[in-house]
Design an enzyme around this catalytic site. Structure first.
Site, PDB file in Angstrom:
ATOM      1  N   HIS A   1      19.869 -28.971 -32.405  1.00  0.00           N
ATOM      2  CA  HIS A   1      19.668 -28.610 -31.001  1.00  0.00           C
ATOM      3  C   HIS A   1      20.567 -27.472 -30.528  1.00  0.00           C
ATOM      4  CE1 HIS A   1      17.826 -32.880 -30.415  1.00  0.00           C
ATOM      5  NE2 HIS A   1      16.992 -32.029 -30.935  1.00  0.00           N
TER       6      HIS A   1
ATOM      7  N   CYS B   1      21.906 -12.985 -24.290  1.00  0.00           N
ATOM      8  CA  CYS B   1      21.192 -12.469 -23.109  1.00  0.00           C
ATOM      9  C   CYS B   1      19.693 -12.588 -23.367  1.00  0.00           C
ATOM     10  CB  CYS B   1      21.585 -11.015 -22.878  1.00  0.00           C
ATOM     11  SG  CYS B   1      20.495 -10.215 -21.678  1.00  0.00           S
TER      12      CYS B   1
ATOM     13  N   CYS C   1      24.385 -10.802 -18.163  1.00  0.00           N
ATOM     14  CA  CYS C   1      24.745  -9.739 -19.101  1.00  0.00           C
ATOM     15  C   CYS C   1      24.922  -8.425 -18.344  1.00  0.00           C
ATOM     16  CB  CYS C   1      23.586  -9.628 -20.098  1.00  0.00           C
ATOM     17  SG  CYS C   1      23.734  -8.339 -21.326  1.00  0.00           S
TER      18      CYS C   1
ATOM     19  N   CYS D   1      23.326  -5.884 -18.835  1.00  0.00           N
ATOM     20  CA  CYS D   1      21.984  -5.322 -18.599  1.00  0.00           C
ATOM     21  C   CYS D   1      21.266  -6.021 -17.447  1.00  0.00           C
ATOM     22  CB  CYS D   1      21.145  -5.402 -19.875  1.00  0.00           C
ATOM     23  SG  CYS D   1      20.424  -7.031 -20.157  1.00  0.00           S
TER      24      CYS D   1
ATOM     25  N   ASN E   1      24.880 -48.014 -35.292  1.00  0.00           N
ATOM     26  CA  ASN E   1      24.672 -47.691 -33.877  1.00  0.00           C
ATOM     27  C   ASN E   1      25.088 -48.875 -33.016  1.00  0.00           C
ATOM     28  OD1 ASN E   1      23.545 -45.283 -32.540  1.00  0.00           O
ATOM     29  ND2 ASN E   1      22.271 -46.758 -31.462  1.00  0.00           N
TER      30      ASN E   1
HETATM   31  P1  NAD Z   1      21.338 -40.855 -27.062  1.00  0.00           P
HETATM   32  O1  NAD Z   1      22.205 -40.752 -25.871  1.00  0.00           O
HETATM   33  O2  NAD Z   1      19.884 -40.987 -26.860  1.00  0.00           O
HETATM   34  O3  NAD Z   1      21.792 -42.114 -27.938  1.00  0.00           O
HETATM   35  C1  NAD Z   1      23.118 -42.291 -28.316  1.00  0.00           C
HETATM   36  C2  NAD Z   1      23.191 -43.582 -29.102  1.00  0.00           C
HETATM   37  O4  NAD Z   1      24.491 -43.681 -29.637  1.00  0.00           O
HETATM   38  C3  NAD Z   1      22.943 -44.834 -28.264  1.00  0.00           C
HETATM   39  O5  NAD Z   1      21.962 -45.627 -28.893  1.00  0.00           O
HETATM   40  C4  NAD Z   1      24.300 -45.535 -28.239  1.00  0.00           C
HETATM   41  O6  NAD Z   1      24.176 -46.932 -28.323  1.00  0.00           O
HETATM   42  C5  NAD Z   1      24.949 -45.002 -29.475  1.00  0.00           C
HETATM   43  N1  NAD Z   1      26.410 -44.912 -29.378  1.00  0.00           N
HETATM   44  C6  NAD Z   1      27.159 -44.423 -28.367  1.00  0.00           C
HETATM   45  N2  NAD Z   1      28.463 -44.425 -28.691  1.00  0.00           N
HETATM   46  C7  NAD Z   1      28.534 -44.948 -29.955  1.00  0.00           C
HETATM   47  C8  NAD Z   1      29.597 -45.222 -30.840  1.00  0.00           C
HETATM   48  N3  NAD Z   1      30.858 -44.966 -30.519  1.00  0.00           N
HETATM   49  N4  NAD Z   1      29.309 -45.764 -32.048  1.00  0.00           N
HETATM   50  C9  NAD Z   1      28.020 -46.054 -32.393  1.00  0.00           C
HETATM   51  N5  NAD Z   1      26.979 -45.810 -31.584  1.00  0.00           N
HETATM   52  C10 NAD Z   1      27.229 -45.264 -30.388  1.00  0.00           C
HETATM   53  O7  NAD Z   1      21.691 -39.622 -28.002  1.00  0.00           O
HETATM   54  P2  NAD Z   1      20.808 -38.868 -29.104  1.00  0.00           P
HETATM   55  O8  NAD Z   1      19.988 -39.840 -29.860  1.00  0.00           O
HETATM   56  O9  NAD Z   1      21.727 -37.974 -29.820  1.00  0.00           O
HETATM   57  O10 NAD Z   1      19.774 -37.983 -28.284  1.00  0.00           O
HETATM   58  C11 NAD Z   1      20.107 -37.356 -27.091  1.00  0.00           C
HETATM   59  C12 NAD Z   1      20.134 -35.858 -27.066  1.00  0.00           C
HETATM   60  O11 NAD Z   1      21.259 -35.558 -26.297  1.00  0.00           O
HETATM   61  C13 NAD Z   1      20.332 -35.136 -28.338  1.00  0.00           C
HETATM   62  O12 NAD Z   1      19.417 -34.119 -28.357  1.00  0.00           O
HETATM   63  C14 NAD Z   1      21.722 -34.515 -28.235  1.00  0.00           C
HETATM   64  O13 NAD Z   1      21.651 -33.165 -28.620  1.00  0.00           O
HETATM   65  C15 NAD Z   1      22.011 -34.494 -26.775  1.00  0.00           C
HETATM   66  N6  NAD Z   1      23.419 -34.754 -26.408  1.00  0.00           N
HETATM   67  C16 NAD Z   1      24.429 -34.174 -27.106  1.00  0.00           C
HETATM   68  C17 NAD Z   1      25.744 -34.427 -26.766  1.00  0.00           C
HETATM   69  C18 NAD Z   1      26.837 -33.769 -27.560  1.00  0.00           C
HETATM   70  O14 NAD Z   1      26.656 -32.661 -28.045  1.00  0.00           O
HETATM   71  N7  NAD Z   1      27.967 -34.441 -27.721  1.00  0.00           N
HETATM   72  C19 NAD Z   1      26.042 -35.295 -25.716  1.00  0.00           C
HETATM   73  C20 NAD Z   1      24.983 -35.870 -24.991  1.00  0.00           C
HETATM   74  C21 NAD Z   1      23.670 -35.595 -25.365  1.00  0.00           C
END
Ligand code: NAD
Length: 251
Positions: free
Chosen positions: A124, A132, A163, A165, A226
């Site tokens: 992602h 830009c 930017c 531009c 998870n």
């Molecule tokens: P999600 O929020 O849908 O799910 C996160 C999962 O992780 C949940 O099921 C939760 O129970 C579990 N979880 C949380 N903390 C945990 C831990 N310490 N140990 C084990 N499990 C844990 O996230 P997703 O499936 O990654 O999808 C959401 C989208 O959000 C993705 O596209 C992601 O790119 C984006 N996102 C990214 C960030 C980041 O870059 N840190 C933060 C928030 C969302």
């Protein structure tokens, strides 16, 4: 029925016996670094906000309401002070030891690289790459965070980074309605198809096409770690319901 300590021990043995593994992770990998995920009870989607976050981080919303998009993005999606957790650090060490072949992440926070992982596929995108939308010039995160934008009628700035531009600087993160980078997808499919062991962690497996990549696995062991149940639980050979940090600190 094994308890989590027994399951973690078994995971350690599988890692030892296996040539290598691929790790597939999501926002839950970074919650222990202080970055909220989307779908946990204290995640972003459960905050009370007038406009649902899914709409704000969509391509249409970015185009139509850049000021509101950047207000949300800068405050809710960028955590510059976050440090890698024990999970990020252990995965980086296992890569150096030749065990972790690659990390495929849905995260945009750059924490795997900060921990020292080299082979990281960012499905992602990343907050650290920005460009830009008019001339394509690349920008760093600072340009996005400090870009004041244009002055509004009331004298304040709109906060939209622009930017030289005049084009808007867009983070290289995949918004809803946008497609994933073809080459990253292709390499992820190849890695998942060829690994003997896949460790999945910290993802609700609700976001497609990322979650769909798992169907390409042809190896012998799927490990799923998870905190909450996922739609993929029954496919796991080893299911650990718990915090990633509690597992990875033992590996
Ligand atoms: P999600 O929020 O849908 O799910 C996160 C999962 O992780 C949940 O099921 C939760 O129970 C579990 N979880 C949380 N903390 C945990 C831990 N310490 N140990 C084990 N499990 C844990 O996230 P997703 O499936 O990654 O999808 C959401 C989208 O959000 C993705 O596209 C992601 O790119 C984006 N996102 C990214 C960030 C980041 O870059 N840190 C933060 C928030 C969302």
């Amino acid at each position: 029925m094994q308890n989590n300590a027994e399951k973690i021990k078994l995971l350690g043995q599988w890692i030892e016996q296996s040539d290598s593994f691929v790790f597939f992770g999501g926002a839950g990998v970074s919650t222990e670094s202080g970055i909220p995920d989307f779908r946990s009870a204290d995640g972003l989607y459960n905050e009370k906000s007038e406009i649902p976050p899914e709409r704000i981080i969509s391509h249409t919303f970015f185009k139509m309401h850049p000021k509101e998009f950047f207000e949300f993005y800068k405050t809710k999606m960028v955590y510059t002070k976050a440090k890698p957790s024990v999970t990020h650090m252990t995965l980086a060490r296992l890569e150096k030891e030749g065990k972790c072949k690659a990390v495929i992440t849905q995260n945009i926070d750059g924490l795997h690289q900060a921990a020292g992982s080299v082979n990281v596929l960012e499905l992602h995108g990343s907050i650290y790459r920005n460009y830009c939308i008019k001339c394509g010039r690349p920008y760093d995160l600072d340009a996005v965070m400090t870009g004041k934008g244009i002055r509004l009628g009331d004298g304040r700035f709109d906060g939209v980074p622009v930017c030289e531009c005049g084009g808007i600087i867009k983070p290289d993160v995949v918004l809803y309605e946008e497609s994933l980078d073809e080459s990253v997808l292709k390499e992820s499919v190849s890695l998942i198809s060829n690994t003997p062991m896949l460790i999945i962690g910290g993802t609700s497996l609700n976001v497609y096409p990322a979650a769909g990549l798992l169907q390409h696995f042809r190896g012998s062991h799927i490990v799923l770690i998870n905190k909450e149940p996922t739609p993929f639980d029954e496919n796991a050979d080893l299911l650990i319901q718990g915090a990633l940090g509690d597992v990875f600190k033992e590996l």
